[in-house]
Design a protein around this motif. Structure first.
Motif, PDB file in Angstrom:
ATOM      1  N   GLU A   8       0.833  -1.195   0.000  1.00 54.91           N
ATOM      2  CA  GLU A   8       0.000   0.000   0.000  1.00 54.91           C
ATOM      3  C   GLU A   8       0.867   1.245   0.000  1.00 54.91           C
ATOM      4  OE1 GLU A   8      -2.501   0.306   3.315  1.00 54.91           O
ATOM      5  OE2 GLU A   8      -3.491   2.132   2.672  1.00 54.91           O
ATOM      6  N   VAL A   9       0.428   2.256  -0.764  1.00 51.54           N
ATOM      7  CA  VAL A   9       1.193   3.503  -0.798  1.00 51.54           C
ATOM      8  C   VAL A   9       0.982   4.255   0.508  1.00 51.54           C
ATOM      9  CG1 VAL A   9       1.816   4.837  -2.845  1.00 51.54           C
ATOM     10  CG2 VAL A   9      -0.398   3.768  -2.738  1.00 51.54           C
ATOM     11  N   TYR A  10       1.870   5.173   0.739  1.00 52.04           N
ATOM     12  CA  TYR A  10       1.798   6.019   1.940  1.00 52.04           C
ATOM     13  C   TYR A  10       0.514   6.842   1.834  1.00 52.04           C
ATOM     14  CZ  TYR A  10       3.665   9.186   5.565  1.00 52.04           C
ATOM     15  OH  TYR A  10       3.874   9.913   6.706  1.00 52.04           O
ATOM     16  N   SER A  11      -0.490   6.499   2.587  1.00 51.80           N
ATOM     17  CA  SER A  11      -1.808   7.114   2.443  1.00 51.80           C
ATOM     18  C   SER A  11      -1.837   8.537   3.008  1.00 51.80           C
ATOM     19  CB  SER A  11      -2.863   6.259   3.156  1.00 51.80           C
ATOM     20  OG  SER A  11      -2.678   6.327   4.561  1.00 51.80           O
ATOM     21  N   LYS A  12      -2.782   9.313   2.510  1.00 50.56           N
ATOM     22  CA  LYS A  12      -2.943  10.685   3.001  1.00 50.56           C
ATOM     23  C   LYS A  12      -3.284  10.700   4.486  1.00 50.56           C
ATOM     24  CE  LYS A  12      -4.437  12.691  -1.415  1.00 50.56           C
ATOM     25  NZ  LYS A  12      -5.529  13.406  -2.116  1.00 50.56           N
ATOM     26  N   ARG A  13      -4.059   9.726   4.899  1.00 50.57           N
ATOM     27  CA  ARG A  13      -4.446   9.660   6.312  1.00 50.57           C
ATOM     28  C   ARG A  13      -3.229   9.443   7.204  1.00 50.57           C
ATOM     29  NH1 ARG A  13      -8.780   5.319   8.889  1.00 50.57           N
ATOM     30  NH2 ARG A  13      -8.575   6.005  11.067  1.00 50.57           N
ATOM     31  N   ASP A  14      -2.373   8.493   6.817  1.00 50.34           N
ATOM     32  CA  ASP A  14      -1.162   8.227   7.601  1.00 50.34           C
ATOM     33  C   ASP A  14      -0.219   9.430   7.564  1.00 50.34           C
ATOM     34  OD1 ASP A  14      -2.020   5.734   8.321  1.00 50.34           O
ATOM     35  OD2 ASP A  14      -0.892   4.677   6.774  1.00 50.34           O
ATOM     36  N   THR A 178      10.066  -9.382  -0.271  1.00 49.60           N
ATOM     37  CA  THR A 178       9.741  -8.141  -0.983  1.00 49.60           C
ATOM     38  C   THR A 178       8.635  -7.390  -0.264  1.00 49.60           C
ATOM     39  OG1 THR A 178      10.371  -9.150  -3.088  1.00 49.60           O
ATOM     40  CG2 THR A 178       8.979  -7.189  -3.190  1.00 49.60           C
ATOM     41  N   ARG A 179       7.613  -8.110   0.156  1.00 47.95           N
ATOM     42  CA  ARG A 179       6.513  -7.468   0.879  1.00 47.95           C
ATOM     43  C   ARG A 179       6.995  -6.883   2.199  1.00 47.95           C
ATOM     44  NH1 ARG A 179       1.913 -12.169  -0.141  1.00 47.95           N
ATOM     45  NH2 ARG A 179       1.224 -11.434  -2.184  1.00 47.95           N
ATOM     46  N   ALA A 180       7.884  -7.609   2.877  1.00 41.84           N
ATOM     47  CA  ALA A 180       8.410  -7.110   4.148  1.00 41.84           C
ATOM     48  C   ALA A 180       9.247  -5.847   3.936  1.00 41.84           C
ATOM     49  CB  ALA A 180       9.251  -8.191   4.827  1.00 41.84           C
ATOM     50  N   ARG A 181      10.051  -5.824   2.851  1.00 42.18           N
ATOM     51  CA  ARG A 181      10.831  -4.614   2.570  1.00 42.18           C
ATOM     52  C   ARG A 181       9.918  -3.432   2.236  1.00 42.18           C
ATOM     53  NH1 ARG A 181      14.630  -8.349   0.313  1.00 42.18           N
ATOM     54  NH2 ARG A 181      13.606  -8.245  -1.718  1.00 42.18           N
ATOM     55  N   GLN A 182       8.811  -3.714   1.566  1.00 42.16           N
ATOM     56  CA  GLN A 182       7.846  -2.651   1.272  1.00 42.16           C
ATOM     57  C   GLN A 182       7.222  -2.115   2.560  1.00 42.16           C
ATOM     58  OE1 GLN A 182       5.320  -4.804  -1.409  1.00 42.16           O
ATOM     59  NE2 GLN A 182       6.433  -4.152  -3.242  1.00 42.16           N
ATOM     60  N   ILE A 183       6.951  -3.030   3.476  1.00 45.48           N
ATOM     61  CA  ILE A 183       6.435  -2.607   4.784  1.00 45.48           C
ATOM     62  C   ILE A 183       7.462  -1.713   5.473  1.00 45.48           C
ATOM     63  CG2 ILE A 183       5.860  -3.415   7.103  1.00 45.48           C
ATOM     64  CD1 ILE A 183       4.681  -5.939   5.756  1.00 45.48           C
ATOM     65  N   GLY A 184       8.743  -2.137   5.434  1.00 46.97           N
ATOM     66  CA  GLY A 184       9.800  -1.344   6.058  1.00 46.97           C
ATOM     67  C   GLY A 184       9.952   0.012   5.400  1.00 46.97           C
ATOM     68  N   ALA A 185       9.858   0.051   4.070  1.00 51.99           N
ATOM     69  CA  ALA A 185      10.000   1.315   3.351  1.00 51.99           C
ATOM     70  C   ALA A 185       8.862   2.264   3.702  1.00 51.99           C
ATOM     71  CB  ALA A 185      10.032   1.058   1.849  1.00 51.99           C
TER      72      ALA A 185
END
Length: 270
Positions: A8-14, A178-185
């Motif tokens: 998921e992209v960095y959401s506006k809410r977050d 890959t998913r975990a790195r995306q979570i970290g990013a």
């Protein structure tokens, strides 16, 4: 545990929540400039409650990714165990079949050339008798080679299926990484936004900015380990937390000179 996808992209809410929290803590001077200096001169690690909270969320999501990988790979690993047993047994059968080929190719013995009926006793049947025995020997050889070839084919097929199953597990593990790195990013983006807006609202933000140039993701070591070795070993074992440096660019103008250390001299952990 959140139910959002790891990509998921960095959401506006977050983004809004992280900025507001950064500004709020900045107005409260949390952390204070002297506390940051003490952290830098001590362990060289700058921390704050909210970034720790964000990183804990990320670590929980990464742990869930690992648990999902283990769950998905279980049927494949069970199938892999069955295939490997079949491969071992087939290899033993092939060894026996190769021995049978060698036995079948042994030249005819005197005992095998002995007459077995009254007709074969006749002197004029000697050539016919040998021809019959050679034909029988040829059939034995052909049958033995056929059995050996069939086992070779079965062994090759099992070998391919084992390799495909192993690769499927490794590919699934790489996907989890890959998913975990995306979570970290994503977590690092949130932490960076927090620090940037904390500096903007902090009374001593001008002096904090040079100290908060770098933050870091916290990643379990399984996320960066090579997907090699036995498939059963992937995602198993005790993992340490590792830090991956990320650049933070506070919007506050940095002074030409001021207290603090060069950012390269320490690793900042959010």
């Amino acid at each position: 545990m959140t139910d959002r996808g790891p990509d998921e992209v960095y959401s506006k809410r977050d983004r809004r929540a992280d900025r507001l929290r950064g500004r709020r803590d900045g107005k409260l001077r949390t952390p204070a400039y002297n506390d940051v200096l003490a952290m830098v001169s001590g362990e060289g690690v700058i921390t704050a409650p909210y970034p720790k909270y964000l990183q804990n969320i990320a670590l929980d999501e990464m742990a869930e990714e690992l648990a999902n990988f283990v769950k998905r790979s279980k049927p494949r690993l069970e199938s892999l165990e069955v295939l490997r047993r079949r491969y071992t047994n087939t290899k033993k059968d092939l060894e026996r079949a190769s021995d049978s080929v060698s036995g079948a190719e042994t030249p005819l013995t005197d005992e095998e050339l002995l007459p077995r009926s009254r007709a074969e006793v006749r002197p004029d049947q000697a050539v016919v008798l040998r021809s019959r025995r050679e034909a029988a020997r040829a059939r034995r050889i052909a049958a033995a080679h056929g059995g050996e070839a069939a086992l070779h084919e079965e062994l090759n097929e099992l070998d391919s299926r084992i390799a495909e199953t192993e690769q499927a597990v490794r590919s699934d593990f790489v996907l989890a990484q890959t998913r975990a790195r995306q979570i970290g990013a994503r977590s690092a983006m949130r932490v960076a936004a927090y620090w940037e807006h904390l500096v903007l609202a902090h009374a001593e933000g001008t002096y904090l900015a040079p100290l908060i140039k770098y933050t870091s993701q916290v990643l379990p070591s399984w996320v960066v380990e090579p997907a090699v070795g036995e498939p059963e070993s992937l995602g198993q074992g005790d993992y340490e937390l590792q830090h991956v440096i990320e650049r933070v660019r506070p919007e506050a103008r940095e002074p030409e000179s001021g207290p603090g250390t060069e950012p390269e001299e320490y690793e900042q952990s959010a």
